[in-house]
Design a protein around this motif. Structure first.
Motif, PDB file in Angstrom:
ATOM      1  N   ASP A  72       3.428 -99.574  -2.491  1.00 16.76           N
ATOM      2  CA  ASP A  72       2.851 -98.343  -1.970  1.00 16.76           C
ATOM      3  C   ASP A  72       1.671 -98.349  -1.855  1.00 16.76           C
ATOM      4  O   ASP A  72       1.108 -97.128  -1.390  1.00 16.76           O
ATOM      5  CB  ASP A  72       3.230 -97.034  -3.012  1.00 16.76           C
ATOM      6  N   CYS A  73       0.771 -99.568  -1.448  1.00 18.74           N
ATOM      7  CA  CYS A  73      -0.453 -99.220  -1.085  1.00 18.74           C
ATOM      8  C   CYS A  73      -0.702 -98.425   0.428  1.00 18.74           C
ATOM      9  O   CYS A  73      -1.635 -97.655   0.341  1.00 18.74           O
ATOM     10  CB  CYS A  73      -0.819-100.612  -1.087  1.00 18.74           C
ATOM     11  N   GLY A  74       0.214 -98.756   1.295  1.00 16.99           N
ATOM     12  CA  GLY A  74      -0.180 -98.266   2.521  1.00 16.99           C
ATOM     13  C   GLY A  74       0.031 -96.659   2.341  1.00 16.99           C
ATOM     14  O   GLY A  74      -0.847 -95.822   2.992  1.00 16.99           O
ATOM     15  N   ALA A  75       0.947 -96.207   1.646  1.00 18.73           N
ATOM     16  CA  ALA A  75       1.124 -94.606   1.415  1.00 18.73           C
ATOM     17  C   ALA A  75       0.091 -94.216   0.613  1.00 18.73           C
ATOM     18  O   ALA A  75      -0.356 -93.052   0.928  1.00 18.73           O
ATOM     19  CB  ALA A  75       2.694 -94.499   0.660  1.00 18.73           C
ATOM     20  N   ILE A  76      -0.551 -94.896  -0.331  1.00 19.20           N
ATOM     21  CA  ILE A  76      -1.613 -94.449  -1.082  1.00 19.20           C
ATOM     22  C   ILE A  76      -2.828 -94.172  -0.171  1.00 19.20           C
ATOM     23  O   ILE A  76      -3.671 -93.300  -0.502  1.00 19.20           O
ATOM     24  CB  ILE A  76      -1.965 -95.366  -2.383  1.00 19.20           C
ATOM     25  N   LEU A  77      -3.093 -95.159   0.603  1.00 18.50           N
ATOM     26  CA  LEU A  77      -4.113 -95.019   1.595  1.00 18.50           C
ATOM     27  C   LEU A  77      -4.179 -93.928   2.307  1.00 18.50           C
ATOM     28  O   LEU A  77      -5.137 -93.430   2.787  1.00 18.50           O
ATOM     29  CB  LEU A  77      -4.298 -96.281   2.404  1.00 18.50           C
ATOM     30  N   GLU A  78      -3.105 -93.739   2.904  1.00 16.56           N
ATOM     31  CA  GLU A  78      -2.786 -92.421   3.631  1.00 16.56           C
ATOM     32  C   GLU A  78      -3.258 -91.313   3.041  1.00 16.56           C
ATOM     33  O   GLU A  78      -3.619 -90.212   3.783  1.00 16.56           O
ATOM     34  CB  GLU A  78      -1.532 -92.532   4.545  1.00 16.56           C
ATOM     35  N   GLU A  79      -2.717 -91.135   1.846  1.00 22.52           N
ATOM     36  CA  GLU A  79      -3.049 -90.135   1.004  1.00 22.52           C
ATOM     37  C   GLU A  79      -4.359 -89.672   0.883  1.00 22.52           C
ATOM     38  O   GLU A  79      -4.822 -88.473   1.063  1.00 22.52           O
ATOM     39  CB  GLU A  79      -2.376 -90.178  -0.263  1.00 22.52           C
ATOM     40  N   TYR A  80      -5.245 -90.667   0.781  1.00 23.69           N
ATOM     41  CA  TYR A  80      -6.640 -90.523   0.700  1.00 23.69           C
ATOM     42  C   TYR A  80      -7.218 -90.077   1.816  1.00 23.69           C
ATOM     43  O   TYR A  80      -8.191 -89.409   2.035  1.00 23.69           O
ATOM     44  CB  TYR A  80      -7.106 -91.915   0.000  1.00 23.69           C
ATOM     45  N   ALA A  81      -6.787 -90.971   3.217  1.00 22.94           N
ATOM     46  CA  ALA A  81      -7.299 -90.740   4.357  1.00 22.94           C
ATOM     47  C   ALA A  81      -7.183 -89.033   4.790  1.00 22.94           C
ATOM     48  O   ALA A  81      -7.833 -88.391   5.439  1.00 22.94           O
ATOM     49  CB  ALA A  81      -6.750 -91.372   5.225  1.00 22.94           C
ATOM     50  N   ASP A  82      -5.892 -88.618   4.409  1.00 31.27           N
ATOM     51  CA  ASP A  82      -5.519 -87.112   4.475  1.00 31.27           C
ATOM     52  C   ASP A  82      -6.558 -86.193   3.969  1.00 31.27           C
ATOM     53  O   ASP A  82      -6.782 -85.150   4.446  1.00 31.27           O
ATOM     54  CB  ASP A  82      -4.230 -86.832   4.201  1.00 31.27           C
ATOM     55  N   ARG A  83      -7.039 -86.712   2.713  1.00 35.51           N
ATOM     56  CA  ARG A  83      -7.897 -85.540   2.106  1.00 35.51           C
ATOM     57  C   ARG A  83      -9.363 -85.679   2.234  1.00 35.51           C
ATOM     58  O   ARG A  83     -10.192 -85.252   1.697  1.00 35.51           O
ATOM     59  CB  ARG A  83      -7.472 -85.425   0.805  1.00 35.51           C
ATOM     60  N   ASP A  84      -9.873 -87.060   2.841  1.00 36.61           N
ATOM     61  CA  ASP A  84     -11.285 -87.612   2.840  1.00 36.61           C
ATOM     62  C   ASP A  84     -11.548 -88.114   4.207  1.00 36.61           C
ATOM     63  O   ASP A  84     -10.829 -89.148   4.421  1.00 36.61           O
ATOM     64  CB  ASP A  84     -11.602 -88.496   1.500  1.00 36.61           C
ATOM     65  N   PRO A  85     -12.344 -87.461   4.987  1.00 32.84           N
ATOM     66  CA  PRO A  85     -12.402 -87.993   6.591  1.00 32.84           C
ATOM     67  C   PRO A  85     -13.219 -89.130   6.513  1.00 32.84           C
ATOM     68  O   PRO A  85     -13.434 -89.850   7.379  1.00 32.84           O
ATOM     69  CB  PRO A  85     -13.227 -86.749   7.049  1.00 32.84           C
ATOM     70  N   ARG A  86     -13.788 -89.724   5.489  1.00 36.57           N
ATOM     71  CA  ARG A  86     -14.718 -91.165   5.170  1.00 36.57           C
ATOM     72  C   ARG A  86     -13.670 -92.236   5.065  1.00 36.57           C
ATOM     73  O   ARG A  86     -14.253 -93.137   5.236  1.00 36.57           O
ATOM     74  CB  ARG A  86     -15.595 -90.938   4.203  1.00 36.57           C
ATOM     75  N   VAL A  87     -12.292 -92.021   4.871  1.00 41.83           N
ATOM     76  CA  VAL A  87     -11.593 -92.918   4.770  1.00 41.83           C
ATOM     77  C   VAL A  87     -10.923 -93.184   6.154  1.00 41.83           C
ATOM     78  O   VAL A  87     -10.130 -92.450   6.771  1.00 41.83           O
ATOM     79  CB  VAL A  87     -10.388 -92.692   3.766  1.00 41.83           C
ATOM     80  N   LYS A  88     -11.058 -94.571   6.417  1.00 42.82           N
ATOM     81  CA  LYS A  88     -10.341 -95.121   7.614  1.00 42.82           C
ATOM     82  C   LYS A  88      -9.185 -96.164   7.000  1.00 42.82           C
ATOM     83  O   LYS A  88      -9.408 -97.058   6.317  1.00 42.82           O
ATOM     84  CB  LYS A  88     -11.272 -95.966   8.594  1.00 42.82           C
ATOM     85  N   VAL A  89      -8.074 -96.120   7.540  1.00 35.50           N
ATOM     86  CA  VAL A  89      -6.909 -97.001   7.018  1.00 35.50           C
ATOM     87  C   VAL A  89      -6.573 -97.940   8.267  1.00 35.50           C
ATOM     88  O   VAL A  89      -6.065 -97.056   9.368  1.00 35.50           O
ATOM     89  CB  VAL A  89      -5.875 -96.139   6.648  1.00 35.50           C
TER      90      VAL A  89
END
Length: 331
Positions: free
Chosen positions: A44-61
């Motif tokens: 589930d790494c991909g889904a976790i990363l998207e979750e973080y990107a949705d709530r923090d604009p500093r995250v690029k996936v």
């Protein structure tokens, strides 16, 4: 343009990933971007990363279409980095609280060096923590910047990518990139440090390096550990292209021998039936790259003999250590 670009490759680490990401995003110094590379992870790494990107604009996936391995996953993140400095964080490790603030302050104090080396601690699954055994090298380096020629002892530190930050312009100028295979840090770290005109240190634990109960990729028994030979060939080829670095060949030659013998000695690295071949290939490379007049003594001198002699020496060493252990138990 943020101060830091933190590149995090991810593969089969869903149990550790949130702690890793939180350790970056909750830093007191927030001028950063986090570039997370999903290396086609089957969990589930991909889904976790998207979750973080949705709530923090500093995250690029980035989601890679196929698994390419740790080094090339880092390469995939590099073109997306816009920060002044690059930091490569493995997705089962964590930054310590205040690490980026301390790093940013030290970079400013040192007037933006090419590379800043910081300290780390190993954290174990049973709760123990142990600081880098060579922490004194950082403590003794002082506040001034230096080169490897001025302080060659900096090369004695663990040759990994994640205990340093790198000025992005410096990396792009030299075209540094990670090769495929195991031990991909080796042909990155040696050329980077040898090329740096200004190195600074930060005598502070900024990263916790997780020692998993079941080990990591490098503790997997596999012929992939033969990759170490190709990685050192890349290091020697780099030195050959830069005549001014020839003075470091004796050190690199000895380091290669020690590194390969360390891999051979570990019980969980090489299949037993492949150990003799690994020794022979190491010995051949050791002879071929030996600089004229190089001193060969101590453990690496075993590489000038046979595999049978090496095994006898190892068995004698184990017997001696066991005798010492029994004597201590009796006392």
């Amino acid at each position: 343009m943020p101060r830091f670009s933190v590149i995090v490759p991810c593969f089969k680490v869903q149990g550790f990933l949130r702690e890793c990401l939180d350790s970056v995003l909750l830093q007191s110094f927030g001028d950063l971007e986090l570039i997370a590379v999903d290396d086609c992870s089957p969990d589930d790494c991909g889904a976790i990363l998207e979750e973080y990107a949705d709530r923090d604009p500093r995250v690029k996936v980035l989601h890679l279409p196929e698994n390419v391995g740790l080094g090339r996953a880092r390469n995939a993140g590099l073109p997306h980095a816009t920060g002044d400095y690059l930091l490569f964080l493995d997705s089962d490790d964590t930054l310590t609280p205040g690490a980026l603030r301390a790093t940013a302050d030290r970079l400013a104090e040192a007037d933006d060096p090419d590379v800043l080396v910081f300290d780390y601690a190993r954290t174990y699954w049973w709760g123990g923590t142990r600081r880098n055994a060579l922490a004194h090298v950082l403590a003794q380096a002082g506040a001034d910047t230096f080169t490897v020629t001025g302080r060659p002892e900096i090369l004695d530190l663990l040759m990994v990518v994640w205990n340093k930050v790198y000025r992005r312009d410096f990396v792009e100028e030299h075209g540094f990139a990670f090769p495929p295979g195991y031990y991909e840090d080796t042909p990155w770290t040696f050329p980077v440090l040898l090329s740096a005109r200004r190195i600074a240190v930060l005598d502070r634990i900024c990263l916790n390096y997780r020692q998993r109960r079941q080990g990591n990729i490098l503790s997997t028994t596999s012929r992939k550990h033969f990759d170490i030979h190709d990685q050192y060939e890349r290091v020697f080829a780099f030195v050959d292209r830069h005549e001014e670095l020839a003075v470091h060949r004796p050190y690199l030659h000895r380091k290669m021998g020690e590194h390969c013998l360390d891999i051979l000695a570990k019980p969980d690295r090489l299949p037993p039936e492949d150990k003799a071949e690994f020794f022979r290939r190491t010995a051949e490379m050791f002879r071929r790259h030996r600089p004229e007049g190089a001193l060969v003594d101590g453990e690496v001198a075993l590489l000038e003999g046979s595999y049978a002699a090496y095994r006898l020496r190892r068995q004698a060493g184990r017997a001696g250590r066991e005798a010492v252990r029994r004597a201590a138990a009796v006392r």
